[in-house]
Scaffold this active site. Structure first.
Site, PDB file in Angstrom:
ATOM      1  CG  ASN A 104      -1.789   1.281   1.560  1.00  0.00           C
ATOM      2  OD1 ASN A 104      -1.958   1.951   0.185  1.00  0.00           O
ATOM      3  ND2 ASN A 104      -2.684   1.496   2.919  1.00  0.00           N
ATOM      4  CD1 TRP A 105       3.965   1.018  -2.499  1.00  0.00           C
ATOM      5  CD2 TRP A 105       3.818   2.184  -4.566  1.00  0.00           C
ATOM      6  NE1 TRP A 105       4.714   0.048  -3.016  1.00  0.00           N
ATOM      7  CE2 TRP A 105       4.624   0.531  -5.049  1.00  0.00           C
ATOM      8  CE3 TRP A 105       3.534   2.553  -5.395  1.00  0.00           C
ATOM      9  CZ2 TRP A 105       4.856   0.144  -5.884  1.00  0.00           C
ATOM     10  CZ3 TRP A 105       3.775   2.255  -6.946  1.00  0.00           C
ATOM     11  CH2 TRP A 105       4.782   1.507  -6.688  1.00  0.00           C
ATOM     12  CE  LYS A 106       0.112   3.406   4.631  1.00  0.00           C
ATOM     13  NZ  LYS A 106       0.133   3.633   6.298  1.00  0.00           N
TER      14      LYS A 106
ATOM     15  CG  HIS B 146      -5.577   2.068   5.136  1.00  0.00           C
ATOM     16  ND1 HIS B 146      -5.310   3.003   6.291  1.00  0.00           N
ATOM     17  CD2 HIS B 146      -4.316   0.700   5.192  1.00  0.00           C
ATOM     18  CE1 HIS B 146      -3.645   2.582   6.072  1.00  0.00           C
ATOM     19  NE2 HIS B 146      -3.475   1.869   6.072  1.00  0.00           N
TER      20      HIS B 146
ATOM     21  CD  GLU C 102      -2.907   5.280   6.526  1.00  0.00           C
ATOM     22  OE1 GLU C 102      -2.541   6.140   5.523  1.00  0.00           O
ATOM     23  OE2 GLU C 102      -1.825   4.978   7.529  1.00  0.00           O
TER      24      GLU C 102
ATOM     25  CD  GLU D 248      -3.161  -2.254   7.273  1.00  0.00           C
ATOM     26  OE1 GLU D 248      -2.162  -2.201   6.679  1.00  0.00           O
ATOM     27  OE2 GLU D 248      -4.112  -1.294   7.575  1.00  0.00           O
TER      28      GLU D 248
ATOM     29  N   GLY E 227       2.399   2.350  10.938  1.00  0.00           N
ATOM     30  CA  GLY E 227       3.801   3.674  10.970  1.00  0.00           C
ATOM     31  C   GLY E 227       4.149   3.681  11.557  1.00  0.00           C
TER      32      GLY E 227
ATOM     33  CB  SER F 166       5.489  -1.995  11.849  1.00  0.00           C
ATOM     34  OG  SER F 166       4.912  -0.155  12.068  1.00  0.00           O
TER      35      SER F 166
ATOM     36  N   GLY G 176       2.885  -0.709   4.541  1.00  0.00           N
ATOM     37  CA  GLY G 176       3.204   0.418   4.387  1.00  0.00           C
ATOM     38  C   GLY G 176       4.586   0.511   3.637  1.00  0.00           C
ATOM     39  N   GLY G 177       4.565   1.286   4.825  1.00  0.00           N
ATOM     40  CA  GLY G 177       6.362   1.674   4.889  1.00  0.00           C
ATOM     41  C   GLY G 177       7.163   0.860   4.078  1.00  0.00           C
TER      42      GLY G 177
HETATM   43  C1  PEP Z   1      -0.797   0.315   6.049  1.00  0.00           C
HETATM   44  O1  PEP Z   1      -0.978   1.233   5.288  1.00  0.00           O
HETATM   45  O2  PEP Z   1      -1.223  -0.811   5.918  1.00  0.00           O
HETATM   46  C2  PEP Z   1      -0.011  -0.224   6.516  1.00  0.00           C
HETATM   47  C3  PEP Z   1       0.059  -1.269   7.521  1.00  0.00           C
HETATM   48  O3  PEP Z   1       1.288   0.378   7.173  1.00  0.00           O
HETATM   49  P1  PEP Z   1       3.009   0.424   7.644  1.00  0.00           P
HETATM   50  O4  PEP Z   1       3.366  -1.144   7.184  1.00  0.00           O
HETATM   51  O5  PEP Z   1       3.681   1.011   6.731  1.00  0.00           O
HETATM   52  O6  PEP Z   1       2.805  -0.018   9.432  1.00  0.00           O
END
Ligand code: PEP
Length: 255
Positions: A9-11, A95, A97, A167, A173, A212, A233-234
């Site tokens: 997930n590149w956001k 999500h 966010e 999640e 993050g 994470s 994500g990251g």
């Molecule tokens: C996400 O945004 O779905 C996520 C899990 O981010 P991260 O891996 O950066 O915690």
């Protein structure tokens, strides 16, 4: 047998040029990966070009969101038909966010998931509790409620198309991951909820962990019986890091 599904997930990251440079570096490094589904969710602006670049590869395209309606006066929104048109096979909905920053409700997330399914796109349906909810002992209630309200209109015949992503918000993050045991406990609870709603189809629904996930912790998470993948994500922004994650090898072998 549930095929593991590892999704990036590149956001709100990467221009079209940056997204294409990622694909160019990433594809050769995962060409030999079998028995795993690999998915990338770029921002809307890069979907078309990334979809083209992924053509014929073992990596599938996903959208990060969708509107519940198929067309109309919804400035700034993107419909399931438009996503299908550019080759999306998956769509992330709910999500945290979007739930937190855009105020999306459980019912709205459910409507988005239903629309995706009706249009041949598999939803990656996100659930997860906040830190306050976990500390108050309400994590299971909150996740149960998100599933109950969000999946109410999903027809049982299509349940196997669903992917659920657990999640925990406090792990997204932050560098703080749920322990594999805590994540497994929630995944088993989610599978029980799915079984109450969809009966035997629940054993085929993939449940991803997100929060994470990194090359060094993915192996222990993926070793849990009800963890069928990861939403990343990251650590998915770098091709080498995401390539290590999709292999989920023991840390000493993944260097
Ligand atoms: C996400 O945004 O779905 C996520 C899990 O981010 P991260 O891996 O950066 O915690």
């Amino acid at each position: 047998m549930r095929v593991p599904i590892l999704a990036a997930n590149w956001k709100m990251h990467k221009t079209v040029a940056e997204a294409l440079a990622f694909v160019e570096a990433f594809l050769p490094s995962v060409r030999d990966v079998e028995g795993v589904e690999i998915v990338i969710a770029p921002p809307f602006t890069a979907l078309d070009r990334v979809g083209e670049a992924l053509g014929g590869s073992n990596v599938e395209l996903a959208a990060q969101d969708v509107h519940a309606e198929l067309f109309g006066a919804f400035t700034g929104e993107v419909s399931a038909t438009m996503l299908s048109d550019v080759g999306c096979r998956y769509g992330i909905v709910g999500h945290s966010e979007r739930r937190t920053l855009c105020g999306e409700t459980d019912a709205e997330v459910g409507a988005k998931a239903t629309t995706l399914l009706r249009n041949g796109i598999r939803p990656i349906f996100c659930v997860g509790e906040s830190l306050d909810e976990r500390e108050a002992g309400r994590a299971f209630d909150r996740v149960g409620e998100q599933l109950d309200k969000g999946l109410a209109k999903i027809p049982s015949e299509q349940a196997e198309e669903l992917v659920v992503a657990y999640e925990p918000i406090w792990a997204i993050g932050t560098g703080r991951t749920a322990s594999p045991q805590d994540a497994q406990e929630m995944h088993a609870f989610i599978r029980d909820c799915l079984a109450r709603r969809f009966a035997s189809a629940a054993s085929s629904i993939r449940i991803q962990y997100g929060g994470s996930v990194k090359p060094d912790n993915v192996y222990a998470l993926m070793a849990q019986p009800d963890i069928d993948g990861a939403l990343v994500g990251g650590a998915s922004l770098d091709p080498e890091s995401f390539a290590r994650i999709v292999r989920f090898a023991p840390p000493e072998e993944s260097k």
